[in-house]
Write an enzyme that holds these catalytic residues in place. Structure first.
Site, PDB file in Angstrom:
ATOM      1  N   PRO A  26      83.989  12.828  70.226  1.00  0.00           N
ATOM      2  CA  PRO A  26      85.311  12.314  69.848  1.00  0.00           C
ATOM      3  C   PRO A  26      86.383  12.778  70.837  1.00  0.00           C
ATOM      4  O   PRO A  26      86.432  13.948  71.179  1.00  0.00           O
ATOM      5  CB  PRO A  26      85.541  12.933  68.461  1.00  0.00           C
ATOM      6  CG  PRO A  26      84.625  14.119  68.412  1.00  0.00           C
ATOM      7  CD  PRO A  26      83.445  13.779  69.261  1.00  0.00           C
ATOM      8  N   GLY A 180      86.004  19.036  60.814  1.00  0.00           N
ATOM      9  CA  GLY A 180      86.194  20.378  60.251  1.00  0.00           C
ATOM     10  C   GLY A 180      86.320  21.421  61.346  1.00  0.00           C
ATOM     11  O   GLY A 180      86.149  22.613  61.079  1.00  0.00           O
ATOM     12  N   ALA A 181      86.621  20.981  62.575  1.00  0.00           N
ATOM     13  CA  ALA A 181      86.549  21.879  63.745  1.00  0.00           C
ATOM     14  C   ALA A 181      87.882  21.980  64.482  1.00  0.00           C
ATOM     15  O   ALA A 181      88.907  21.436  64.055  1.00  0.00           O
ATOM     16  CB  ALA A 181      85.471  21.354  64.704  1.00  0.00           C
ATOM     17  N   TYR A 184      92.065  22.221  63.428  1.00  0.00           N
ATOM     18  CA  TYR A 184      92.844  21.326  62.554  1.00  0.00           C
ATOM     19  C   TYR A 184      92.713  21.770  61.090  1.00  0.00           C
ATOM     20  O   TYR A 184      92.086  22.790  60.811  1.00  0.00           O
ATOM     21  CB  TYR A 184      92.415  19.872  62.800  1.00  0.00           C
ATOM     22  CG  TYR A 184      92.699  19.472  64.240  1.00  0.00           C
ATOM     23  CD1 TYR A 184      94.015  19.403  64.698  1.00  0.00           C
ATOM     24  CD2 TYR A 184      91.684  19.253  65.154  1.00  0.00           C
ATOM     25  CE1 TYR A 184      94.295  19.084  66.033  1.00  0.00           C
ATOM     26  CE2 TYR A 184      91.955  18.942  66.494  1.00  0.00           C
ATOM     27  CZ  TYR A 184      93.267  18.860  66.917  1.00  0.00           C
ATOM     28  OH  TYR A 184      93.544  18.565  68.232  1.00  0.00           O
ATOM     29  N   ARG A 232      82.055  17.933  61.594  1.00  0.00           N
ATOM     30  CA  ARG A 232      82.125  18.689  62.860  1.00  0.00           C
ATOM     31  C   ARG A 232      82.649  20.097  62.598  1.00  0.00           C
ATOM     32  O   ARG A 232      83.623  20.269  61.863  1.00  0.00           O
ATOM     33  CB  ARG A 232      83.038  17.982  63.868  1.00  0.00           C
ATOM     34  CG  ARG A 232      82.928  18.587  65.259  1.00  0.00           C
ATOM     35  CD  ARG A 232      83.762  17.856  66.291  1.00  0.00           C
ATOM     36  NE  ARG A 232      83.018  17.708  67.533  1.00  0.00           N
ATOM     37  CZ  ARG A 232      83.552  17.794  68.748  1.00  0.00           C
ATOM     38  NH1 ARG A 232      84.845  17.998  68.906  1.00  0.00           N
ATOM     39  NH2 ARG A 232      82.815  17.661  69.827  1.00  0.00           N
ATOM     40  N   GLY A 328      81.609  14.900  76.212  1.00  0.00           N
ATOM     41  CA  GLY A 328      83.040  14.631  76.263  1.00  0.00           C
ATOM     42  C   GLY A 328      83.449  14.222  77.664  1.00  0.00           C
ATOM     43  O   GLY A 328      83.326  13.059  78.061  1.00  0.00           O
TER      44      GLY A 328
HETATM   45  C1  LIG Z   1      90.871  14.253  76.118  1.00  0.00           C
HETATM   46  C2  LIG Z   1      90.096  14.936  75.046  1.00  0.00           C
HETATM   47  C3  LIG Z   1      90.369  14.620  73.718  1.00  0.00           C
HETATM   48  C4  LIG Z   1      89.658  15.226  72.681  1.00  0.00           C
HETATM   49  N1  LIG Z   1      89.893  14.847  71.372  1.00  0.00           N
HETATM   50  C5  LIG Z   1      89.079  15.289  70.378  1.00  0.00           C
HETATM   51  C6  LIG Z   1      89.156  14.751  69.066  1.00  0.00           C
HETATM   52  O1  LIG Z   1      89.944  13.837  68.753  1.00  0.00           O
HETATM   53  N2  LIG Z   1      88.327  15.228  68.121  1.00  0.00           N
HETATM   54  C7  LIG Z   1      87.404  16.225  68.405  1.00  0.00           C
HETATM   55  O2  LIG Z   1      86.664  16.639  67.522  1.00  0.00           O
HETATM   56  N3  LIG Z   1      87.302  16.741  69.657  1.00  0.00           N
HETATM   57  C8  LIG Z   1      88.083  16.280  70.643  1.00  0.00           C
HETATM   58  N4  LIG Z   1      87.909  16.743  71.935  1.00  0.00           N
HETATM   59  C9  LIG Z   1      86.845  17.698  72.232  1.00  0.00           C
HETATM   60  C10 LIG Z   1      85.589  16.981  72.724  1.00  0.00           C
HETATM   61  O3  LIG Z   1      85.010  16.214  71.670  1.00  0.00           O
HETATM   62  C11 LIG Z   1      84.535  17.990  73.220  1.00  0.00           C
HETATM   63  O4  LIG Z   1      84.253  18.899  72.180  1.00  0.00           O
HETATM   64  C12 LIG Z   1      84.980  18.766  74.459  1.00  0.00           C
HETATM   65  O5  LIG Z   1      85.457  17.903  75.468  1.00  0.00           O
HETATM   66  C13 LIG Z   1      83.839  19.613  75.021  1.00  0.00           C
HETATM   67  O6  LIG Z   1      82.730  18.776  75.372  1.00  0.00           O
HETATM   68  P1  LIG Z   1      82.392  18.507  76.937  1.00  0.00           P
HETATM   69  O7  LIG Z   1      82.029  19.872  77.533  1.00  0.00           O
HETATM   70  O8  LIG Z   1      81.224  17.576  76.922  1.00  0.00           O
HETATM   71  O9  LIG Z   1      83.623  17.938  77.562  1.00  0.00           O
HETATM   72  C14 LIG Z   1      88.649  16.180  72.981  1.00  0.00           C
HETATM   73  C15 LIG Z   1      88.380  16.499  74.324  1.00  0.00           C
HETATM   74  C16 LIG Z   1      89.085  15.881  75.351  1.00  0.00           C
HETATM   75  C17 LIG Z   1      88.732  16.223  76.787  1.00  0.00           C
END
Ligand SMILES: Cc1cc2nc3c(=O)[nH]c(=O)nc-3n(C[C@H](O)[C@H](O)[C@H](O)COP(=O)(O)O)c2cc1C
Length: 366
Positions: A26, A180-181, A184, A232, A328
Site C-alpha cells: 500500500p 493496524g500498522a 496510525y 497490517r 513498495g
Molecule cells: C510513497 C509511500 C507511501 C506509502 N503509503 C502507505 C500506506 O498508505 N499504507 C501503508 O500501510 N504503508 C504505506 N507505505 C509503506 C509501504 O507500504 C512499505 O511498507 C514501505 O515502502 C517499505 O517497503 P519497501 O522496502 O518495499 O519500500 C508507503 C510507502 C511509500 C514509499
C-alpha cells in the site's frame, strides 16, 4: 528466478485465489480529488502494476469515515457512496489486466495532518506524536495535540470501519486490509507510549490490542465469512522508525494469536528489513516479525520491507517465513517487477524524485 520459484506459485488467502505471491505494498499517493474521490490517474496508475504481472495490489490507505480518519489532503476515501463508486473503474481496470485488488482501510488518528472534513485530531490519549508532519504529503511542523477519543467514539469508529468494508465489497474489491500498522490510530492503541488509557483499551498488551480485534470482528461480521479480510501490523511508525514492542516475542504471541482468532484471513507484517530479527535476543529467539505472525497466527502472511531483490523475495518464502511478499519502492521503480524477475531482466533503482516535491502520481507513472 525459474518457473518453479515459490514466488510464482498461486495461493489462496481466505476465498481469494492469487496467481502468484507478488503484491504491491500500500502506498499513499494523494491523487484523489479534494473530496477524496478516486481519479482516472489512479485507475491508470494501479492498472500498470496489474499489467506488469503483480498478482495482488493493495491500495493506498483509504479513509473510512467523514469524521477524523482522513490523514492527508487529497487522500482517497470510501466513506460515502460517491467515493465508493469512484473506486469501481480502478477495480475493473486492475481485474481486466489480470490482478486482484484489496482496499486498505486507514484511520490516521493523531497523525492526521490534513482533513477536509473536521478540525483537530483524535487519538487513544492526548499525547503529542513524535517527529514532524510529512512534507511530501503537504505537512509542515509538529503534529497537533490530539484529543482523547471517548468510548462512544470508539464504538462509532469500529462501526465505520465495518461500513466502509461493506462499501469496498460492493465496489468490487477482492478484499479489505485493515491498517493496524505504521503509527496510525489502531497502532496508536497498540503502542505503549501513545496509549495511556486506564480503561479496557489501555495498559496490558491484551488491552492495547483490543480495538484492533474489535475492528477485525466488526469488519468480518459485516462482510460475511466468504470475503478476504487482512490486517497490517508493524513495530515502526512513519514518525518513529525504531520502535520495538517492549515484550518482544511474548507481545507477538498475544497480538498475532488474537488477530487470527478475530477472523482475519491474512496478516501483513512490515518491518524496515523483513529478514532482520524483530526483537533483541533477551526477549525473543531471534525470529522475524513475519515468522512470528506465521507461527502464532497460523494464517497466510504477507511480508514487507526491503524485499526488492528476487533472491531475497524467494528466500523468505522458501524458508517458510512468509507466504507472499509485498514490494513498495521497488514496485514504484519497476511496475513490471514480476515479469522482469521471471525473465531475469535487470531492475531499475528507485529514485525518490518521483515523490518530490509532493507524493502525487506523476505523468510518467500513468
Ligand atoms: C510513497 C509511500 C507511501 C506509502 N503509503 C502507505 C500506506 O498508505 N499504507 C501503508 O500501510 N504503508 C504505506 N507505505 C509503506 C509501504 O507500504 C512499505 O511498507 C514501505 O515502502 C517499505 O517497503 P519497501 O522496502 O518495499 O519500500 C508507503 C510507502 C511509500 C514509499
Amino acid at each position: 528466478m525459474t518457473p518453479d520459484s515459490p514466488l510464482l506459485h498461486p495461493i489462496k488467502i481466505g476465498p481469494l485465489v492469487l496467481k502468484n505471491r507478488i503484491a504491491v505494498a500500500p502506498m499513499t499517493r494523494i491523487s484523489a480529488t479534494e473530496d477524496g474521490v478516486a481519479t482516472e490517474d489512479m485507475q491508470r496508475y494501479y492498472a500498470r502494476f496489474a499489467k506488469g504481472g503483480f498478482g495482488l495490489i493493495i491500495t493506498e490507505g483509504t479513509y473510512p469515515d467523514l469524521s477524523y480518519s482522513q490523514g492527508y489532503l487529497y487522500q482517497p476515501g470510501i466513506a460515502n457512496e460517491q467515493q465508493a463508486e469512484a473506486w469501481r473503474p480502478v477495480v475493473n481496470a486492475v481485474h481486466e489486466a489480470g490482478a486482484k485488488i484489496v482496499l486498505q482501510l486507514m484511520h490516521a488518528g493523531a497523525l492526521s495532518q490534513g482533513n477536509r472534513w473536521k478540525e483537530g485530531s483524535i487519538g487513544p490519549s492526548a499525547v503529542q506524536p513524535k517527529g514532524e508532519q510529512l512534507a511530501f504529503y503537504r505537512g509542515a511542523g509538529a503534529y497537533a495535540m490530539p484529543r482523547e477519543i471517548t468510548l462512544d467514539e470508539i464504538s462509532q469508529l469500529t462501526q465505520d470501519f465495518a461500513t466502509a468494508a461493506k462499501r469496498a465489497q460492493h465496489a468490487g474489491f477482492d478484499g479489505v486490509e485493515i491498517h493496524g500498522a505504521n503509527g496510525y490510530i489502531l497502532d496508536q492503541f497498540l503502542t505503549d507510549y501513545t496509549n495511556q488509557r486506564t480503561d479496557r483499551y489501555g495498559g496490558s498488551t491484551e488491552n492495547r490490542v483490543r480495538l484492533l480485534v474489535e475492528v477485525a470482528r466488526a469488519v468480518r461480521a459485516m462482510v460475511g465469512a466468504d470475503y478476504t479480510v487482512g490486517m497490517r501490523i508493524s513495530q515502526g511508525k512513519v514518525n518513529d522508525y525504531v520502535h520495538k514492542w517492549a515484550n518482544g516475542q511474548a507481545d507477538a504471541q498475544i497480538i498475532f494469536q488474537q488477530l487470527a482468532a478475530a477472523g482475519v484471513d491474512y496478516l501483513h507484517t512490515t518491518e524496515h528489513e523483513a529478514q532482520a530479527a524483530a526483537f533483541g535476543t533477551t526477549n525473543s529467539d531471534g525470529g522475524t516479525l513475519a515468522g512470528y505472525a506465521k507461527h502464532f497466527g497460523r494464517v497466510p502472511v504477507i511480508a514487507n520491507g526491503k524485499l526488492g531483490s528476487p533472491e531475497a523475495a524467494n528466500a523468505i518464502l522458501a524458508d517458510g517465513k512468509a507466504d507472499i511478499i509485498a514490494l513498495g519502492k521497488t514496485a514504484l521503480a519497476n511496475r513490471d517487477w514480476p515479469q522482469r524477475a521471471a525473465n531475469r531482466q535487470p531492475l531499475e533503482e528507485f529514485d525518490f524524485a518521483v515523490l518530490q516535491p509532493l507524493a502525487h502520481i506523476k505523468p510518467s507513472e500513468l
